[in-house]
Design a protein around this motif. Sequence first.
Motif, short mmCIF file in Angstrom:
data_model
loop_
_atom_site.label_atom_id
_atom_site.label_comp_id
_atom_site.label_asym_id
_atom_site.label_seq_id
_atom_site.Cartn_x
_atom_site.Cartn_y
_atom_site.Cartn_z
N GLU A 261 0.83 -1.21 0.00
CA GLU A 261 0.00 0.00 0.00
C GLU A 261 0.86 1.26 0.00
OE1 GLU A 261 -2.49 -0.41 3.37
OE2 GLU A 261 -3.82 -1.92 2.45
N MET A 262 2.02 1.19 0.66
CA MET A 262 2.93 2.34 0.66
C MET A 262 3.47 2.62 -0.73
SD MET A 262 4.44 4.77 2.27
CE MET A 262 4.25 4.37 4.01
N VAL A 263 3.86 1.54 -1.45
CA VAL A 263 4.35 1.73 -2.83
C VAL A 263 3.25 2.32 -3.70
CG1 VAL A 263 5.14 0.50 -4.88
CG2 VAL A 263 6.08 -0.09 -2.65
N LYS A 264 2.03 1.79 -3.53
CA LYS A 264 0.92 2.32 -4.33
C LYS A 264 0.66 3.79 -4.00
CE LYS A 264 -3.86 1.29 -5.59
NZ LYS A 264 -4.32 2.66 -5.43
N TYR B 291 2.31 10.36 -9.38
CA TYR B 291 1.45 10.67 -10.51
C TYR B 291 0.72 11.99 -10.28
CZ TYR B 291 -2.28 10.16 -13.95
OH TYR B 291 -3.15 10.37 -14.99
N ARG B 292 0.28 12.18 -9.04
CA ARG B 292 -0.40 13.44 -8.73
C ARG B 292 0.53 14.63 -8.90
NH1 ARG B 292 -0.89 17.09 -5.01
NH2 ARG B 292 0.70 16.12 -3.71
N LEU B 293 1.77 14.47 -8.41
CA LEU B 293 2.75 15.55 -8.54
C LEU B 293 3.07 15.82 -10.01
CD1 LEU B 293 5.20 14.67 -5.62
CD2 LEU B 293 3.48 16.49 -5.68
N SER B 294 3.14 14.73 -10.82
CA SER B 294 3.40 14.91 -12.26
C SER B 294 2.26 15.68 -12.91
CB SER B 294 3.57 13.54 -12.91
OG SER B 294 3.72 13.68 -14.31
#
Length: 674
Positions: free
Chosen positions: A529-532, A539-542
């Motif tokens: 869950e941490m990796v996800k 992705y959000r930052l991108s």
Amino acid sequence: MASESGDSNMDREMILADFQACTGIDNIAEAITLLELNNWDLVAAINGVIPQENGILQSNFTSESSQVSMYGPPSQSEAADAAAGGTVPPASSSSTSSSPPSSSSSAFCSINPTSRHIVERQPRMLNFRVEYRQRSVELVLEEGSTVGEIKQILETEFGVPVSKMQLKGWKSGDVSDTTLLRSLHLPKNNSLYVLTPDIAPTASTSKSSALQETLNQNFLLVISHREAQKDYNLNFPGSRTIQEVKRNVSDLTNIPVRHQQWEGWPASASDDSMTLAVSGISFPSHHLSVCRRSSPANTQEPTEECADIHMISDSEGDDFEDASEFGVDDSEMFGMGSSSCRKSPMMPENSENEANALLHFTAEFTSRYGETHPMFFIGSLEAASQEAFYGKARDRKLLAIYLHNDDSVLVNVFCSQMMCADSIVSYLSQNFITWAWDITKEANKARLLTMCTRHFGSVVTQTIRTYKTDQFPLLFVVMGKRTSNEVLHVIQGNTTVDELMMRLMGAMEIFTAQQQEDIKDEDEREAREMVKREQDEAYRLSLEADRKKREAQEREEAEQVRLEQMRKEQEEEKEAIRLSLEQTLPPEPDEESGELISKLRIRTPSGEFLERRFLGSCKLQVLFDFVASKGYPFEEFKLLTTFPRRNITQLDPGSTLLEAKLFPQETLFLEAKE
């Protein structure tokens, strides 16, 4: 006289009932204490109580007359004895009574109030033998004194500060300094000992250190119940008194302490208030035997009966004070069937709220067995399961379900010896959620079975049904699993502290192995869950960066459009000005006009040349307007002569070309202003 002595012993129950009826004292232990203080003289005992309540006393009744009024007129034999001896037999020695006990009660309770006067009640005195290291002292205090007053006296005797003194040996456990001795219902003779853990022992105190070590040791008493032909192996710490051992045996054998006859105690164990450590019993184990004492009414030796009864009254009579603490029914002791003498239930019947029922259970458990006991979970069985099984894997615990039954002969020993043992209490507190329920009442038992069916299935419910009353209390050890809950152990009441601890530790081993697997799975799941979450965050930052980049580009494009628009407007404005200046210029004069004409040649910054003819009388402003009409406004460019170098734009625009010496011809050049 032998029959009179035997009947005297049997009449004590009647005297007790009469005493309670007249004085209104419901506490049996207190009533017995007051009667023993007055050698079972009913009139003297009442005289000691009535002043305490209303300050009056029957004064016109002698011992003899009061006994006559209680038991009616003496029989013929009694009258004959009285005539021969000059006295009337005391009530405790009369063989018969012409009136029932109820009439005796009414006789005392209806005494003429005009025949009373004020007296003082003599306070009850208590004897204490206190041991400290190799020393011991004996104290005598009123029962109205406090524990703190005893400590103050001991501070003078032993030289130990009160703040560093721990006074042990109380039947009710630890008490505070403000506790009144009267509230502890103590016997007349008591044995206590002082502990000073904050004061290191010296070489001269080796004997007391050995005593302290013995107090902390566990003694195994192998007790044979001769009538039942059954042996009991009981573990007791050295700090327990002989009195407490007898009470526990009373629970196991149903023989009240006052009816127990023992064999095997050493000669040094002369006082029931002595601790096992100083009683002289063998370590680590000692063999004893017990049986029920023959009834005094059936004994053939009246003299021995009286002596035996007197011994019980002096040494064991105080057992009655705390009989309820270890489950000995008062009605069994005195042959009374009144339900009011029974102890209060552990849990109210048909309680609507489970939390309130558990609060009542905890309070009653504390009242019976002391403050040292497991911390019972206050709430429903479902809430206890949630607390134990459904948190994080590292925080999960085993669930211990304690089922209490007051009808079992094992319940008091199990509670006082097992559930209140320091090691068990500490282990349960650290590793278990402990939930309790009382199934003495059928309604509460049915409610428990319903809860167990809902949470653990019908197998557990059927298991509880199969256990008989004498197998209680039970301790269920339940472990939570992914799909269902599992009962690891069912511990019955006939166990020992060591066996109980071993089974709890065994359950913990199974639970720990399962917990480690759950922790591993939970850590792996959290890692995934941490990796996800990290990927989602990246992705959000991108997306955020792309959005900002797009917005910046849009702003830049909008700025460029704006600047282009401004530049265009400025150019249009300049062009309009240039055209306006071009239209206002005077026409170029002809060379053959005969007027003074100045021919000017102007070099632009780009290297091009502008040529035009002007009248010599023409103003410099016309020259400036001509240059501006060609795209070189006066505000941005300056007009210079070649040699000598002069800045024409600094001259007065109203002067003529002749005055500026720009005649007949001149070459000029344009230069941008700085």
